[in-house]
Design a protein around this motif. Structure first.
Motif, PDB file in Angstrom:
ATOM      1  N   SER A 158      33.158  40.448  46.940  1.00  0.00           N
ATOM      2  CA  SER A 158      32.376  39.302  47.408  1.00  0.00           C
ATOM      3  C   SER A 158      30.885  39.596  47.373  1.00  0.00           C
ATOM      4  CB  SER A 158      32.801  38.929  48.839  1.00  0.00           C
ATOM      5  OG  SER A 158      34.155  38.561  48.886  1.00  0.00           O
ATOM      6  N   HIS A 208      27.540  39.468  55.771  1.00  0.00           N
ATOM      7  CA  HIS A 208      28.277  40.473  56.519  1.00  0.00           C
ATOM      8  C   HIS A 208      28.681  40.022  57.920  1.00  0.00           C
ATOM      9  CE1 HIS A 208      27.040  43.415  53.437  1.00  0.00           C
ATOM     10  NE2 HIS A 208      28.015  44.158  53.919  1.00  0.00           N
ATOM     11  N   THR A 233      37.340  37.009  52.063  1.00  0.00           N
ATOM     12  CA  THR A 233      37.068  38.422  52.293  1.00  0.00           C
ATOM     13  C   THR A 233      38.370  39.133  52.608  1.00  0.00           C
ATOM     14  OG1 THR A 233      36.617  38.046  54.628  1.00  0.00           O
ATOM     15  CG2 THR A 233      34.744  38.024  53.123  1.00  0.00           C
ATOM     16  N   LEU A 243      31.932  43.004  54.749  1.00  0.00           N
ATOM     17  CA  LEU A 243      32.251  42.221  53.562  1.00  0.00           C
ATOM     18  C   LEU A 243      32.819  43.122  52.478  1.00  0.00           C
ATOM     19  CD1 LEU A 243      31.790  39.275  52.481  1.00  0.00           C
ATOM     20  CD2 LEU A 243      29.761  40.186  51.377  1.00  0.00           C
ATOM     21  N   GLY A 244      33.788  42.623  51.740  1.00  0.00           N
ATOM     22  CA  GLY A 244      34.340  43.385  50.639  1.00  0.00           C
ATOM     23  C   GLY A 244      33.352  43.531  49.494  1.00  0.00           C
ATOM     24  N   VAL A 251      31.394  32.345  50.397  1.00  0.00           N
ATOM     25  CA  VAL A 251      32.231  33.425  50.911  1.00  0.00           C
ATOM     26  C   VAL A 251      32.790  32.998  52.261  1.00  0.00           C
ATOM     27  CG1 VAL A 251      32.301  35.828  51.656  1.00  0.00           C
ATOM     28  CG2 VAL A 251      30.924  35.176  49.668  1.00  0.00           C
ATOM     29  N   ARG A 274      34.593  34.023  55.484  1.00  0.00           N
ATOM     30  CA  ARG A 274      34.884  35.195  56.286  1.00  0.00           C
ATOM     31  C   ARG A 274      36.270  35.088  56.914  1.00  0.00           C
ATOM     32  NH1 ARG A 274      31.544  38.706  57.516  1.00  0.00           N
ATOM     33  NH2 ARG A 274      32.228  38.896  59.673  1.00  0.00           N
TER      34      ARG A 274
END
Length: 290
Positions: free
Chosen positions: A124, A277, A109, A120-121, A137, A139
């Motif tokens: 992703s 997230h 991320t 979150l981007g 993903v 973090r």
């Protein structure tokens, strides 16, 4: 032929840590590693990689980014087969397409504010919502070791798919490769309208819902492999809250996301969306086709 493990790289520190994690994962699985840089921009804008190369950021090219990432992965695992790709297109579309021929996609991320640890981007999120394969993903605060994490534990949220759950199969494999226990978690709730004030019936609705959660969990795990140490857990509360809390005890949290063929739009669900997230560990989103 084994499908590669794909990792998205962009030269940022989170993506380089993702390369480390993906290299470990590829070594654990005995898979080739594919490093993909995708962008419509010809030049890299950032300080992390530029500092390593001793060059101004405006002079760093896409080829520099994948070359450094490949070198980093080779130093970490000399026996992993590595390939690279530079794609002049939006990373969301490129990585979703790469996922059609991958065992999994790994992403770090990257944020542009103090909320980087929480939010979150878009890349992703989009890839996790559309990819045909599992998307892992990592973090911002994740440990960059796949095989020997801090907690030594994998957690999987158990939904309604039963023994056909792709998320469960993925979680079994990850726990087996790491030689760590797997916590299989089923959240349950007693709807407010089912509570009663009668003293002889107090607690009965809750007991029935907990019993149902236990039955669902046992059914889902009835074919669990014998070589994985398995812990069964039923926990009261919304699934999102339960899994976010337990993510503080895990190195990897595995959740399923329902996919409907031909459906347009994000296909994540509230649980996967929330864990992506806000989880305290790496999150693997595994497509569950319906």
């Amino acid at each position: 032929m084994d499908l590669p493990l794909v990792v998205g790289v962009d030269g940022s520190e989170p993506s380089l840590r993702a390369v480390d994690w993906a290299a470990d994962e590829a070594a654990l699985r005995g898979l080739p590693l594919r490093l993909v840089y995708a962008s419509l921009w010809e030049r890299y804008e950032g300080a992390a990689l530029a500092g390593d190369l001793g060059e101004p950021s405006e002079q760093i090219t896409a080829e520099d980014i994948v070359r450094v990432a490949a070198q980093r992965a080779r130093l970490r695992h000399t026996d992993v087969e590595i390939s690279t790709a530079v794609l002049p297109e939006e990373p969301e579309y490129a990585l979703v397409r790469e996922g059609r021929h991958a065992s999994a996609v790994v992403l770090g991320t990257r944020g542009r504010s103090g909320l980087v640890e929480m939010l979150l981007g878009s890349v992703s999120l989009t890839v996790a919502a559309h990819a045909d394969c599992p998307v892992i993903v990592l973090r911002g605060s994740h440990d960059n070791q796949a095989g020997a994490g801090i907690h030594g534990r994998v957690v999987v949220g158990v939904g309604e798919k039963g023994t056909n759950s792709a998320a469960l199969r993925f979680a079994f494999q990850e726990a087996r490769l790491r030689h760590v226990p797997l916590d299989a978690v089923r959240a349950w709730r007693c709807p407010a309208h089912e509570t009663t004030d009668h003293p002889l019936l107090a607690g009965e609705p809750a007991r029935l819902h907990e019993q149902h959660a236990t039955e669902v969990l046992e059914e889902a795990l009835k074919n669990a492999p014998a070589d994985v140490e398995l812990h069964r857990r039923t926990i009261e509360g919304p699934a999102r809250r339960v899994l976010l809390a337990i993510s503080h005890e895990a190195d990897l949290l595995v959740v399923g996301a329902l996919r409907k063929p031909g459906h347009i739009g994000l296909q994540l669900g509230r649980v996967a969306h929330a864990t992506l997230h806000h989880a305290a560990c790496a999150v693997a989103v595994v497509p569950e086709w319906v």
